[in-house]
Write a protein that holds these residues in place. Structure first.
Motif, PDB file in Angstrom:
ATOM      1  N   PHE A 166       0.845  -1.199   0.000  1.00  0.00           N
ATOM      2  CA  PHE A 166       0.000   0.000   0.000  1.00  0.00           C
ATOM      3  C   PHE A 166       0.887   1.259   0.000  1.00  0.00           C
ATOM      4  O   PHE A 166       0.645   2.213  -0.750  1.00  0.00           O
ATOM      5  N   LEU A 167       1.924   1.224   0.823  1.00  0.00           N
ATOM      6  CA  LEU A 167       2.886   2.333   0.854  1.00  0.00           C
ATOM      7  C   LEU A 167       3.498   2.542  -0.535  1.00  0.00           C
ATOM      8  O   LEU A 167       3.599   3.679  -1.019  1.00  0.00           O
ATOM      9  N   LEU A 168       3.858   1.452  -1.195  1.00  0.00           N
ATOM     10  CA  LEU A 168       4.396   1.549  -2.557  1.00  0.00           C
ATOM     11  C   LEU A 168       3.396   2.249  -3.487  1.00  0.00           C
ATOM     12  O   LEU A 168       3.772   3.145  -4.256  1.00  0.00           O
ATOM     13  N   GLY A 169       2.129   1.871  -3.393  1.00  0.00           N
ATOM     14  CA  GLY A 169       1.108   2.497  -4.240  1.00  0.00           C
ATOM     15  C   GLY A 169       1.021   3.995  -4.007  1.00  0.00           C
ATOM     16  O   GLY A 169       0.927   4.782  -4.954  1.00  0.00           O
ATOM     17  N   LYS A 170       1.078   4.398  -2.744  1.00  0.00           N
ATOM     18  CA  LYS A 170       1.010   5.829  -2.431  1.00  0.00           C
ATOM     19  C   LYS A 170       2.253   6.560  -2.946  1.00  0.00           C
ATOM     20  O   LYS A 170       2.169   7.706  -3.413  1.00  0.00           O
ATOM     21  N   ILE A 171       3.408   5.894  -2.871  1.00  0.00           N
ATOM     22  CA  ILE A 171       4.642   6.514  -3.374  1.00  0.00           C
ATOM     23  C   ILE A 171       4.584   6.651  -4.893  1.00  0.00           C
ATOM     24  O   ILE A 171       5.020   7.655  -5.460  1.00  0.00           O
ATOM     25  N   LEU A 193      -1.090  -6.954  -6.105  1.00  0.00           N
ATOM     26  CA  LEU A 193      -2.180  -6.345  -6.871  1.00  0.00           C
ATOM     27  C   LEU A 193      -3.218  -5.713  -5.933  1.00  0.00           C
ATOM     28  O   LEU A 193      -3.617  -4.559  -6.123  1.00  0.00           O
ATOM     29  N   GLY A 194      -3.628  -6.458  -4.915  1.00  0.00           N
ATOM     30  CA  GLY A 194      -4.637  -5.942  -3.991  1.00  0.00           C
ATOM     31  C   GLY A 194      -4.148  -4.701  -3.248  1.00  0.00           C
ATOM     32  O   GLY A 194      -4.881  -3.724  -3.096  1.00  0.00           O
ATOM     33  N   ILE A 217      -6.124 -16.180  -7.158  1.00  0.00           N
ATOM     34  CA  ILE A 217      -5.412 -14.896  -7.143  1.00  0.00           C
ATOM     35  C   ILE A 217      -6.418 -13.756  -7.003  1.00  0.00           C
ATOM     36  O   ILE A 217      -6.231 -12.825  -6.223  1.00  0.00           O
ATOM     37  N   ARG A 218      -7.512 -13.867  -7.762  1.00  0.00           N
ATOM     38  CA  ARG A 218      -8.540 -12.835  -7.668  1.00  0.00           C
ATOM     39  C   ARG A 218      -9.098 -12.752  -6.247  1.00  0.00           C
ATOM     40  O   ARG A 218      -9.234 -11.670  -5.682  1.00  0.00           O
ATOM     41  N   ARG A 219      -9.384 -13.920  -5.663  1.00  0.00           N
ATOM     42  CA  ARG A 219      -9.929 -13.939  -4.294  1.00  0.00           C
ATOM     43  C   ARG A 219      -8.960 -13.292  -3.312  1.00  0.00           C
ATOM     44  O   ARG A 219      -9.341 -12.478  -2.481  1.00  0.00           O
ATOM     45  N   ASP A 220      -7.676 -13.668  -3.424  1.00  0.00           N
ATOM     46  CA  ASP A 220      -6.683 -13.127  -2.489  1.00  0.00           C
ATOM     47  C   ASP A 220      -6.498 -11.625  -2.675  1.00  0.00           C
ATOM     48  O   ASP A 220      -6.433 -10.872  -1.706  1.00  0.00           O
ATOM     49  N   ALA A 221      -6.413 -11.207  -3.929  1.00  0.00           N
ATOM     50  CA  ALA A 221      -6.224  -9.777  -4.196  1.00  0.00           C
ATOM     51  C   ALA A 221      -7.397  -8.990  -3.619  1.00  0.00           C
ATOM     52  O   ALA A 221      -7.225  -7.955  -2.963  1.00  0.00           O
ATOM     53  N   GLN A 222      -8.582  -9.517  -3.838  1.00  0.00           N
ATOM     54  CA  GLN A 222      -9.790  -8.854  -3.349  1.00  0.00           C
ATOM     55  C   GLN A 222      -9.810  -8.811  -1.815  1.00  0.00           C
ATOM     56  O   GLN A 222     -10.197  -7.814  -1.204  1.00  0.00           O
ATOM     57  N   ARG A 223      -9.318  -9.899  -1.228  1.00  0.00           N
ATOM     58  CA  ARG A 223      -9.288  -9.983   0.236  1.00  0.00           C
ATOM     59  C   ARG A 223      -8.336  -8.921   0.822  1.00  0.00           C
ATOM     60  O   ARG A 223      -8.682  -8.217   1.770  1.00  0.00           O
ATOM     61  N   TRP A 224      -7.153  -8.771   0.218  1.00  0.00           N
ATOM     62  CA  TRP A 224      -6.203  -7.768   0.729  1.00  0.00           C
ATOM     63  C   TRP A 224      -6.713  -6.358   0.469  1.00  0.00           C
ATOM     64  O   TRP A 224      -6.540  -5.457   1.284  1.00  0.00           O
ATOM     65  N   LEU A 225      -7.357  -6.204  -0.687  1.00  0.00           N
ATOM     66  CA  LEU A 225      -7.937  -4.900  -1.017  1.00  0.00           C
ATOM     67  C   LEU A 225      -8.971  -4.501   0.026  1.00  0.00           C
ATOM     68  O   LEU A 225      -8.935  -3.375   0.547  1.00  0.00           O
ATOM     69  N   CYS A 236      -8.268   4.710   3.833  1.00  0.00           N
ATOM     70  CA  CYS A 236      -8.456   4.949   2.404  1.00  0.00           C
ATOM     71  C   CYS A 236      -9.142   6.289   2.167  1.00  0.00           C
ATOM     72  O   CYS A 236     -10.133   6.603   2.790  1.00  0.00           O
ATOM     73  N   ASP A 237      -8.561   7.045   1.240  1.00  0.00           N
ATOM     74  CA  ASP A 237      -9.060   8.386   0.999  1.00  0.00           C
ATOM     75  C   ASP A 237     -10.403   8.384   0.268  1.00  0.00           C
ATOM     76  O   ASP A 237     -11.183   9.290   0.391  1.00  0.00           O
ATOM     77  N   GLN A 238     -10.654   7.336  -0.505  1.00  0.00           N
ATOM     78  CA  GLN A 238     -11.914   7.283  -1.227  1.00  0.00           C
ATOM     79  C   GLN A 238     -12.639   5.999  -0.866  1.00  0.00           C
ATOM     80  O   GLN A 238     -12.063   4.932  -0.933  1.00  0.00           O
ATOM     81  N   ALA A 239     -13.864   6.127  -0.512  1.00  0.00           N
ATOM     82  CA  ALA A 239     -14.632   4.940  -0.145  1.00  0.00           C
ATOM     83  C   ALA A 239     -15.330   4.335  -1.358  1.00  0.00           C
ATOM     84  O   ALA A 239     -16.396   3.771  -1.264  1.00  0.00           O
ATOM     85  N   VAL A 240     -14.707   4.479  -2.540  1.00  0.00           N
ATOM     86  CA  VAL A 240     -15.332   3.917  -3.733  1.00  0.00           C
ATOM     87  C   VAL A 240     -15.162   2.407  -3.763  1.00  0.00           C
ATOM     88  O   VAL A 240     -14.173   1.871  -3.281  1.00  0.00           O
ATOM     89  N   ALA A 241     -16.151   1.728  -4.314  1.00  0.00           N
ATOM     90  CA  ALA A 241     -16.048   0.275  -4.454  1.00  0.00           C
ATOM     91  C   ALA A 241     -14.984  -0.009  -5.504  1.00  0.00           C
ATOM     92  O   ALA A 241     -15.023   0.536  -6.598  1.00  0.00           O
ATOM     93  N   LYS A 242     -14.006  -0.825  -5.145  1.00  0.00           N
ATOM     94  CA  LYS A 242     -12.930  -1.117  -6.085  1.00  0.00           C
ATOM     95  C   LYS A 242     -12.924  -2.594  -6.409  1.00  0.00           C
ATOM     96  O   LYS A 242     -13.228  -3.426  -5.572  1.00  0.00           O
ATOM     97  N   ASP A 243     -12.538  -2.869  -7.625  1.00  0.00           N
ATOM     98  CA  ASP A 243     -12.449  -4.242  -8.078  1.00  0.00           C
ATOM     99  C   ASP A 243     -11.046  -4.449  -8.621  1.00  0.00           C
ATOM    100  O   ASP A 243     -10.379  -3.479  -8.959  1.00  0.00           O
ATOM    101  N   VAL A 244     -10.592  -5.693  -8.716  1.00  0.00           N
ATOM    102  CA  VAL A 244      -9.281  -5.900  -9.323  1.00  0.00           C
ATOM    103  C   VAL A 244      -9.423  -6.361 -10.771  1.00  0.00           C
ATOM    104  O   VAL A 244     -10.345  -7.086 -11.120  1.00  0.00           O
ATOM    105  N   ASP A 245      -8.509  -5.869 -11.599  1.00  0.00           N
ATOM    106  CA  ASP A 245      -8.452  -6.248 -13.010  1.00  0.00           C
ATOM    107  C   ASP A 245      -7.376  -7.300 -13.171  1.00  0.00           C
ATOM    108  O   ASP A 245      -6.214  -7.044 -12.886  1.00  0.00           O
ATOM    109  N   LEU A 246      -7.749  -8.468 -13.640  1.00  0.00           N
ATOM    110  CA  LEU A 246      -6.790  -9.561 -13.645  1.00  0.00           C
ATOM    111  C   LEU A 246      -6.849 -10.300 -14.972  1.00  0.00           C
ATOM    112  O   LEU A 246      -7.937 -10.576 -15.479  1.00  0.00           O
ATOM    113  N   MET A 247      -5.681 -10.614 -15.530  1.00  0.00           N
ATOM    114  CA  MET A 247      -5.637 -11.366 -16.783  1.00  0.00           C
ATOM    115  C   MET A 247      -5.022 -12.732 -16.547  1.00  0.00           C
ATOM    116  O   MET A 247      -3.958 -12.834 -15.955  1.00  0.00           O
ATOM    117  N   ASN A 248      -5.696 -13.779 -16.996  1.00  0.00           N
ATOM    118  CA  ASN A 248      -5.217 -15.130 -16.688  1.00  0.00           C
ATOM    119  C   ASN A 248      -4.768 -15.894 -17.926  1.00  0.00           C
ATOM    120  O   ASN A 248      -4.587 -17.095 -17.878  1.00  0.00           O
TER     121      ASN A 248
END
Ligand SMILES: *Cc1c(COP(=O)(O)O)cnc(C)c1O
Length: 322
Positions: A166-171, A193-194, A217-225, A236-248
């Motif tokens: 998460f820190l990486l994302g903010k940086i 990803l999450g 992977i989708r389940r785990d990413a979503q869980r961490w998100l 989190c600055d925005q309480a928007v519903a977020k989903d993960v985009d994943l290519m398999n």
């Protein structure tokens, strides 16, 4: 530009090093119609690098605060997480204890030789036993001494690890040199990803699965998100519903599979860009962008940031010609 290596264990040093990571525009004909940049987190530190460094930082700080003497963790014979943990232990004064999947081979992998030189002690366990690694009883079962120890799950996949990503994302949001449309990242467990998805608001985050994972992977990413989005630590600055985009569809046959098309792509990419990739994760990440660009899947001029998540020690595991 000053590049700080991780000489001391504190969040300020780490954050400063992470802020200094270069973004590099890729000059190559492999991505027609698309502008590709790479954030070089492989350069964070010579040994504690890539996304594994971000997953470790809050774990290491916690270990220091608790007065922990030994870090225990687990992984396979080429695990980037084990490598980074062994290096961090040697650098910051923790003993390290690695539980390795698979019987002792007559020859240790280059990764395990490094980890051994860095002072890690190994315990080799059968694949059957290793499957129980996420159960409470695992360490007792193995007879591992746990006094003054901190157990890090495989790949550094715990909440402290997610906070580091998460820190990486903010940086990335704070240091990005241009407005990107998409951030692309290679996915093993999906934690990275999450964590990035939770932190990044100004562009899309896309994950490329490097193994056949079913829906895990989708389940785990979503869980961490969701864990991050609802946590006080990350507010989190925005309480928007977020989903993960994943290519398999870009795992090239499965984990560690390295078919000739991927090899040829990696060689061409490295030759043109001068940026080394690892065969397990980042080569497949860039290959996916390459295939999509050639298939005309991007709007012309799309600006993509690919995360170089490290793992270069793993190049020694596969034979690259030339
Ligand atoms: C571990 C690793 C990943 C995958 O990270 P996850 O959080 O497990 O999805 C990606 N790239 C490299 C180089 C890694 O070592």
């Amino acid at each position: 530009m000053t590049v700080s290596y991780l000489t001391t264990l504190d969040l300020d040093t780490f954050t400063e090093a992470a802020h200094a990571i270069p973004y590099q525009k890729v000059r190559s004909n492999l991505f027609p119609g698309v502008e590709v940049w790479i954030r070089r987190d492989d350069l964070l530190d010579p040994l504690i690098s890539g996304n594994k460094a971000y997953k470790l930082i809050f774990n290491l700080i916690k270990a220091r605060e608790l007065g922990v003497e030994t870090l225990i963790t687990c992984g396979g014979a080429w695990s980037n997480h084990l490598h980074a943990t062994a290096a961090a232990g040697a650098r910051f004064g923790f003993r390290t204890n690695g539980i390795i999947r698979g019987e002792l081979r007559p020859e240790l992998s280059a990764m395990l030789l490094d980890a051994e030189r860095l002072g890690m002690e190994f315990k080799f366990v059968t694949r059957e036993l290793y499957r129980q690694r996420n159960q409470q009883e695992f360490l007792n079962h193995l007879g591992v001494e746990q006094h003054n120890c901190l157990y890090l799950p495989e790949g550094g996949a715990n909440f402290a690890g997610a906070r580091g990503v998460f820190l990486l994302g903010k940086i990335i949001e704070a240091t990005k040199p241009i407005r990107f449309d998409q951030l692309w990242v290679a996915c093993g467990t999906g934690l990275t990803l999450g964590g990035l998805r939770a932190a990044v608001n100004s562009f899309q985050v896309c994950g490329v699965e490097v193994l056949k994972a079913g829906g895990s992977i989708r389940r785990d990413a979503q869980r961490w998100l969701s864990a991050l989005s609802t946590s006080e630590a990350c507010r989190c600055d925005q309480a928007v519903a977020k989903d993960v985009d994943l290519m398999n569809e870009y795992h090239c046959g499965g984990y560690g599979k390295y078919p000739s098309q991927l090899q040829a792509f990696q060689q061409a990419f490295e030759c043109q860009s001068g940026i080394p990739l690892d065969p397990i994760y980042t080569a497949k990440l860039l290959y996916a962008i390459h295939l999509k660009a050639n298939a005309g899947h991007f709007e012309c001029g799309t600006k993509i940031l690919a995360l170089h998540s490290g793992g270069l020690q793993g190049r020694r595991g596969l034979q690259l010609d030339g």
